[in-house]
Scaffold this active site. Sequence first.
Site, mmCIF file in Angstrom:
data_model
loop_
_atom_site.group_PDB
_atom_site.id
_atom_site.type_symbol
_atom_site.label_atom_id
_atom_site.label_comp_id
_atom_site.label_asym_id
_atom_site.label_seq_id
_atom_site.Cartn_x
_atom_site.Cartn_y
_atom_site.Cartn_z
ATOM 1 N N ARG A 101 -2.814 -16.826 60.427
ATOM 2 C CA ARG A 101 -3.855 -16.258 60.950
ATOM 3 C C ARG A 101 -5.053 -17.238 61.157
ATOM 4 N NH1 ARG A 101 -7.812 -15.634 57.237
ATOM 5 N NH2 ARG A 101 -7.439 -15.045 54.801
ATOM 6 N N ASN A 148 -10.997 -24.698 56.889
ATOM 7 C CA ASN A 148 -12.517 -23.884 56.598
ATOM 8 C C ASN A 148 -13.506 -25.042 56.987
ATOM 9 O OD1 ASN A 148 -12.966 -21.422 55.222
ATOM 10 N ND2 ASN A 148 -11.320 -21.968 54.015
ATOM 11 N N ASP A 203 -15.028 -24.688 50.771
ATOM 12 C CA ASP A 203 -14.631 -23.573 51.751
ATOM 13 C C ASP A 203 -15.608 -23.722 52.949
ATOM 14 O OD1 ASP A 203 -14.055 -20.884 52.371
ATOM 15 O OD2 ASP A 203 -12.868 -20.629 50.738
HETATM 16 O O1 LIG Z 1 -7.917 -16.176 52.364
HETATM 17 C C1 LIG Z 1 -8.902 -16.964 52.089
HETATM 18 O O2 LIG Z 1 -8.442 -17.984 50.958
HETATM 19 C C2 LIG Z 1 -9.041 -18.850 50.901
HETATM 20 C C3 LIG Z 1 -9.071 -19.581 49.716
HETATM 21 S S1 LIG Z 1 -7.604 -20.126 49.144
HETATM 22 O O3 LIG Z 1 -6.686 -20.327 50.362
HETATM 23 O O4 LIG Z 1 -6.876 -19.160 48.505
HETATM 24 O O5 LIG Z 1 -7.922 -21.151 48.245
HETATM 25 C C4 LIG Z 1 -10.634 -18.939 51.576
HETATM 26 O O6 LIG Z 1 -10.944 -20.233 51.576
HETATM 27 C C5 LIG Z 1 -10.447 -18.436 52.773
HETATM 28 O O7 LIG Z 1 -11.700 -18.930 53.512
HETATM 29 C C6 LIG Z 1 -10.060 -17.172 52.923
HETATM 30 O O8 LIG Z 1 -9.936 -16.536 54.198
#
Ligand SMILES: O=C1O[C@H](CS(=O)(=O)O)[C@@H](O)[C@H](O)[C@H]1O
Length: 296
Positions: A101, A148, A203
């Site tokens: 996504r 990100n 992030d």
């Molecule tokens: O779904 C998400 O998760 C990530 C963090 S992680 O992949 O769990 O480490 C987050 O950075 C992201 O922006 C968010 O959409």
Amino acid sequence: MSTNEIRPVLDTPMLLGETPLWHPEESALFWIDIAGKSVHRFRPADGTHQHWNLPAEPGCIAYIEVGKLLVAMRSGLAELDTTTGTLIHLSDPPYDPSKVRFNDGRCDARGRLWAGTLFDSRERPGGSLFCVEQGNVRDIGKPVTVSNGVAFSCDGRTLYHTDTTAHRIMAYEFNVETGEVGGARLFKQFSADKGAQYGGRPDGAAVDSENAYWCAMYEGGRVLRISPDGEILREITLPVRCPTMVAFGGEDMKSLYITTVRHNRSADELVRHPLSGHVLTMHVDVPGRLEFAYRL
Ligand SMILES: O=C1O[C@H](CS(=O)(=O)O)[C@@H](O)[C@H](O)[C@H]1O
């Protein structure tokens, strides 16, 4: 508000807040709730909050003009009319939406949207970075697991891009005239050692008017202000563990807004950090810069 006070903008938390975006003409902060499948708008002047439900998870938004947003959803790109609530499908996703996504993104000075993707299972770098230019979607060919941190330096010549899973922020030479992405350099590598000293993973981010990169540190409970050569200039400790992105806003661009997560966090974390999921705000001394609109 005192200089260091960090407070929630609303009483209601989000599940997975992302992409805070200050809209100067609407004097409003927009953001999305990915897991809550919604777009939100908050006007600090009168405290009004409105939201629009979506058929799929949004990953990022950009403003087009007053009353119109571009929304990058798991199911593709769409235009949201916030005056009527109408959602017009623009294009299908450039990936397999059963596995991938859209995530964090923002527009460059020429009105192109740079939107990354994440690989749901986090098993491999199955995400990438896409450039959306007047409806045409181009894969930039930067494989990442969780995209990100898309941001541009003040002169528009550097494109920052993060792989959160790899704990790494890259800086690319960027030609804003042509949209061409050039040579890469490592901007910042964080330790992935999840021991007691774990500081989180990079992030979402935003660049301020002094060209410093403000980065939310997921599971690190902090936001870092980083110089263009990678030196940490300031660390802000947050009352939550999982910030996802920052944005500057307010009439003076000195309000820092931070989206955060509540969804799938442990009961223990939510007890220790009851503001998890809230959009937080605090005053900062260095103003941010206005975001660019998406050009249709
Ligand atoms: O779904 C998400 O998760 C990530 C963090 S992680 O992949 O769990 O480490 C987050 O950075 C992201 O922006 C968010 O959409």
